[in-house]
Motif scaffolding. Structure first.
Motif, mmCIF file in Angstrom:
data_model
loop_
_atom_site.group_PDB
_atom_site.id
_atom_site.type_symbol
_atom_site.label_atom_id
_atom_site.label_comp_id
_atom_site.label_asym_id
_atom_site.label_seq_id
_atom_site.Cartn_x
_atom_site.Cartn_y
_atom_site.Cartn_z
ATOM 1 N N ALA A 121 0.823 -1.207 0.000
ATOM 2 C CA ALA A 121 0.000 0.000 0.000
ATOM 3 C C ALA A 121 0.861 1.262 0.000
ATOM 4 O O ALA A 121 1.827 1.376 0.748
ATOM 5 C CB ALA A 121 -0.912 0.002 1.220
ATOM 6 N N ALA A 122 0.473 2.182 -0.866
ATOM 7 C CA ALA A 122 1.142 3.487 -0.923
ATOM 8 C C ALA A 122 0.147 4.616 -0.706
ATOM 9 O O ALA A 122 0.537 5.783 -0.663
ATOM 10 C CB ALA A 122 1.839 3.669 -2.266
ATOM 11 N N VAL B 101 2.755 2.125 7.533
ATOM 12 C CA VAL B 101 2.802 3.069 8.641
ATOM 13 C C VAL B 101 3.055 4.469 8.092
ATOM 14 O O VAL B 101 3.998 4.678 7.312
ATOM 15 C CB VAL B 101 3.917 2.701 9.656
ATOM 16 C CG1 VAL B 101 3.977 3.727 10.778
ATOM 17 C CG2 VAL B 101 3.694 1.309 10.216
ATOM 18 N N ASN B 102 2.216 5.408 8.497
ATOM 19 C CA ASN B 102 2.376 6.807 8.069
ATOM 20 C C ASN B 102 2.492 6.942 6.551
ATOM 21 O O ASN B 102 3.331 7.676 6.026
ATOM 22 C CB ASN B 102 3.592 7.448 8.750
ATOM 23 C CG ASN B 102 3.381 7.638 10.243
ATOM 24 O OD1 ASN B 102 2.267 7.901 10.692
ATOM 25 N ND2 ASN B 102 4.440 7.503 11.008
ATOM 26 N N GLN C 196 -2.062 -3.171 7.831
ATOM 27 C CA GLN C 196 -1.777 -4.055 6.704
ATOM 28 C C GLN C 196 -0.328 -4.503 6.830
ATOM 29 O O GLN C 196 0.592 -3.689 6.772
ATOM 30 C CB GLN C 196 -2.010 -3.355 5.368
ATOM 31 C CG GLN C 196 -1.755 -4.271 4.174
ATOM 32 C CD GLN C 196 -2.267 -3.683 2.870
ATOM 33 O OE1 GLN C 196 -3.295 -3.032 2.833
ATOM 34 N NE2 GLN C 196 -1.538 -3.911 1.793
ATOM 35 N N ARG C 197 -0.126 -5.817 7.016
ATOM 36 C CA ARG C 197 1.205 -6.352 7.286
ATOM 37 C C ARG C 197 1.528 -7.504 6.347
ATOM 38 O O ARG C 197 0.673 -8.346 6.061
ATOM 39 C CB ARG C 197 1.304 -6.841 8.737
ATOM 40 C CG ARG C 197 1.222 -5.718 9.764
ATOM 41 C CD ARG C 197 1.137 -6.259 11.168
ATOM 42 N NE ARG C 197 1.140 -5.181 12.155
ATOM 43 C CZ ARG C 197 0.636 -5.293 13.383
ATOM 44 N NH1 ARG C 197 0.102 -6.434 13.781
ATOM 45 N NH2 ARG C 197 0.680 -4.270 14.212
ATOM 46 N N ILE C 198 2.775 -7.547 5.907
ATOM 47 C CA ILE C 198 3.280 -8.650 5.093
ATOM 48 C C ILE C 198 4.383 -9.344 5.885
ATOM 49 O O ILE C 198 5.425 -8.745 6.176
ATOM 50 C CB ILE C 198 3.841 -8.156 3.751
ATOM 51 C CG1 ILE C 198 2.779 -7.384 2.963
ATOM 52 C CG2 ILE C 198 4.339 -9.339 2.925
ATOM 53 C CD1 ILE C 198 3.312 -6.750 1.692
ATOM 54 N N TYR C 199 4.153 -10.607 6.237
ATOM 55 C CA TYR C 199 5.159 -11.393 6.949
ATOM 56 C C TYR C 199 5.947 -12.226 5.932
ATOM 57 O O TYR C 199 5.367 -12.891 5.063
ATOM 58 C CB TYR C 199 4.492 -12.323 7.964
ATOM 59 C CG TYR C 199 3.878 -11.593 9.143
ATOM 60 C CD1 TYR C 199 4.656 -11.222 10.240
ATOM 61 C CD2 TYR C 199 2.523 -11.267 9.157
ATOM 62 C CE1 TYR C 199 4.102 -10.556 11.326
ATOM 63 C CE2 TYR C 199 1.964 -10.597 10.237
ATOM 64 C CZ TYR C 199 2.750 -10.253 11.314
ATOM 65 O OH TYR C 199 2.196 -9.583 12.381
ATOM 66 N N THR D 98 10.007 -19.540 0.286
ATOM 67 C CA THR D 98 9.421 -19.451 1.624
ATOM 68 C C THR D 98 8.072 -18.733 1.530
ATOM 69 O O THR D 98 7.826 -17.963 0.602
ATOM 70 C CB THR D 98 10.339 -18.696 2.594
ATOM 71 O OG1 THR D 98 10.608 -17.385 2.073
ATOM 72 C CG2 THR D 98 11.654 -19.434 2.781
ATOM 73 N N GLY D 99 7.197 -18.989 2.493
ATOM 74 C CA GLY D 99 5.852 -18.429 2.459
ATOM 75 C C GLY D 99 5.828 -16.934 2.769
ATOM 76 O O GLY D 99 6.644 -16.427 3.537
ATOM 77 N N ILE D 100 4.858 -16.259 2.156
ATOM 78 C CA ILE D 100 4.622 -14.833 2.411
ATOM 79 C C ILE D 100 3.139 -14.655 2.697
ATOM 80 O O ILE D 100 2.296 -15.151 1.941
ATOM 81 C CB ILE D 100 5.047 -13.960 1.214
ATOM 82 C CG1 ILE D 100 6.516 -14.190 0.869
ATOM 83 C CG2 ILE D 100 4.810 -12.489 1.502
ATOM 84 C CD1 ILE D 100 7.003 -13.412 -0.347
ATOM 85 N N LEU D 101 2.810 -13.959 3.767
ATOM 86 C CA LEU D 101 1.417 -13.828 4.195
ATOM 87 C C LEU D 101 1.057 -12.365 4.401
ATOM 88 O O LEU D 101 1.788 -11.624 5.059
ATOM 89 C CB LEU D 101 1.195 -14.597 5.506
ATOM 90 C CG LEU D 101 -0.245 -14.696 5.998
ATOM 91 C CD1 LEU D 101 -1.060 -15.593 5.071
ATOM 92 C CD2 LEU D 101 -0.289 -15.244 7.424
ATOM 93 N N LEU D 102 -0.089 -11.969 3.839
ATOM 94 C CA LEU D 102 -0.613 -10.611 3.996
ATOM 95 C C LEU D 102 -1.793 -10.655 4.965
ATOM 96 O O LEU D 102 -2.710 -11.460 4.794
ATOM 97 C CB LEU D 102 -1.069 -10.055 2.647
ATOM 98 C CG LEU D 102 -1.832 -8.719 2.666
ATOM 99 C CD1 LEU D 102 -0.940 -7.593 3.159
ATOM 100 C CD2 LEU D 102 -2.384 -8.402 1.283
#
Length: 371
Positions: free
Chosen positions: A98-99, A236-237, A211-214, A142-146
């Motif tokens: 996200a932007a 963030v911000n 909104q987080r991407i691990y 490797t896995g990526i999760l949103l």
């Protein structure tokens, strides 16, 4: 002629006093060296054992903490706050990186739509990772999760007025408001929704959007080390910020529990919601409900699979951050779920262990439960 006087004999206890002979001294030194060698060996062994214990303790702590962080966020995924609507349409966010407020995927009109609570993202082995991770040294395969949700901490519109770079969502519980929710930056005049008493002086609270991407990176402090690390990219911000969370996490994979009959419980786990393996969806492995579930890969079914994820099975491979002298991982392999039943062998000096857990997406599955 005068007879010489003889000295009296020395007392017996003085005659018994005498020094060590050379042989006795050498025997004593040899015994001392043996004792000293044994003591040194004991100290070295104790230090080595303590070092290995510390490495193992850190690995266990890192593996369990990684599961705790991921499980807590997955269980809270999809949260938006109190609402008068029992269910929402959900779709993938327009942009995982996200932007802007629009990229988060909160659409209030004409059809109210929220972003998916949980969504798998492609890794460097299954596709192109999100653009915001292009310089994050994403570890291959490797896995990526949103994960998307709103913060559990509610604030008033007045409290958010000064923070014009953070995105907030306001949800109405008033039946006469013209829209169910509003998503905007702090200080926006659009935050006019009300609580269930519908009083203008009692506005609905605001909650920060999350909104987080691990993902797994090949380094903790990139350019300084090569320690695989669980990291998170978070909006963030108004920008995505990458933060290291847990070092020593060598791999991470996810299996997604699909609700096939609409009761809120996962009936079948797949490793890829967008293109599930026929082996994982075969009727012998995943029995069909009364109303047959369509696994055919197309746009409609892909969207349904994503929306029907009710739980996530997490598998993380934790690794010591330092090698162990004399240790070889040899031919060991590790089971990281449906898509990665045999990870390895690594044949290096690092000890590893798999940690796994199942996290239920409470805010999504709970709405489907039969009263």
């Amino acid at each position: 002629m005068r007879q010489l006087r003889q000295h009296p004999a020395a007392p017996a206890h003085l005659r018994a006093l005498h020094g060590f002979t050379l042989v006795e001294l050498m025997v004593a030194m040899a015994l001392g060296l043996l004792l000293l060698g044994a003591l040194v060996t004991l100290v070295v062994s104790t230090v080595a054992s303590r070092s290995e214990l510390d490495k193992t303790s850190r690995r266990i702590e890192n593996g369990r903490y990684a599961l705790q962080v991921l499980s807590a966020d997955i269980e809270s995924a999809g949260f938006i706050g109190a609402t008068a609507i029992n269910s929402w349409s959900r779709t993938a966010p327009p942009n995982a990186c996200a932007a802007s407020i629009t990229d988060l995927g909160y659409v209030s009109t004409p059809t109210p739509t929220l972003p998916l609570a949980v969504q798998m993202l492609p890794s460097s082995a299954s596709g192109t990772p999100p653009t915001c991770l292009s310089t994050a040294n994403v570890k291959s395969d490797t896995g990526i999760l949103l994960i998307t949700r709103a913060s559990s901490q509610a604030i008033t519109p007045a409290a958010a007025a000064s923070n014009t770079t953070e995105a907030y969502v306001q949800v109405s519980t008033c039946g006469t408001d013209t829209q169910p929710f509003v998503a905007a930056l702090g200080g926006n005049s659009a935050f006019t929704l009300r609580q269930k008493d519908c009083q203008a002086t009692n506005p609905a609270p605001l909650r920060k959007t999350i909104q987080r991407i691990y993902f797994i990176s090949t380094c903790n402090n990139c350019g300084q080390d090569s320690i695989p690390t669980l990291k998170v990219a978070e909006y963030v911000n108004g920008a995505m910020t990458i933060t290291p969370l847990v070092d020593g996490i060598d791999n991470m994979q996810f299996d997604y529990g699909i609700d096939m009959d609409g009761n809120g419980s996962p009936d079948c786990y797949v490793s890829n919601t967008d293109n599930p393996s026929p082996i994982q969806t075969d009727a012998t492995t995943c029995p069909q409900p009364a109303a047959a579930y369509d696994w055919t890969v197309n746009a409609v079914n892909t969207a349904a699979n994503r929306a029907n994820v009710m739980a996530v099975r997490i598998s993380v491979l934790a690794r010591n951050t330092e090698p162990t002298g004399g240790w070889t991982d040899g031919g060991r392999t590790y089971n990281l779920g449906l898509d990665k039943p045999t990870v390895g062998p690594f044949k290096d000096g690092y000890k590893r262990h798999v940690y796994s857990a199942v996290a239920r997406i409470v805010n999504i599955s709970g709405l489907r439960e039969t009263p």
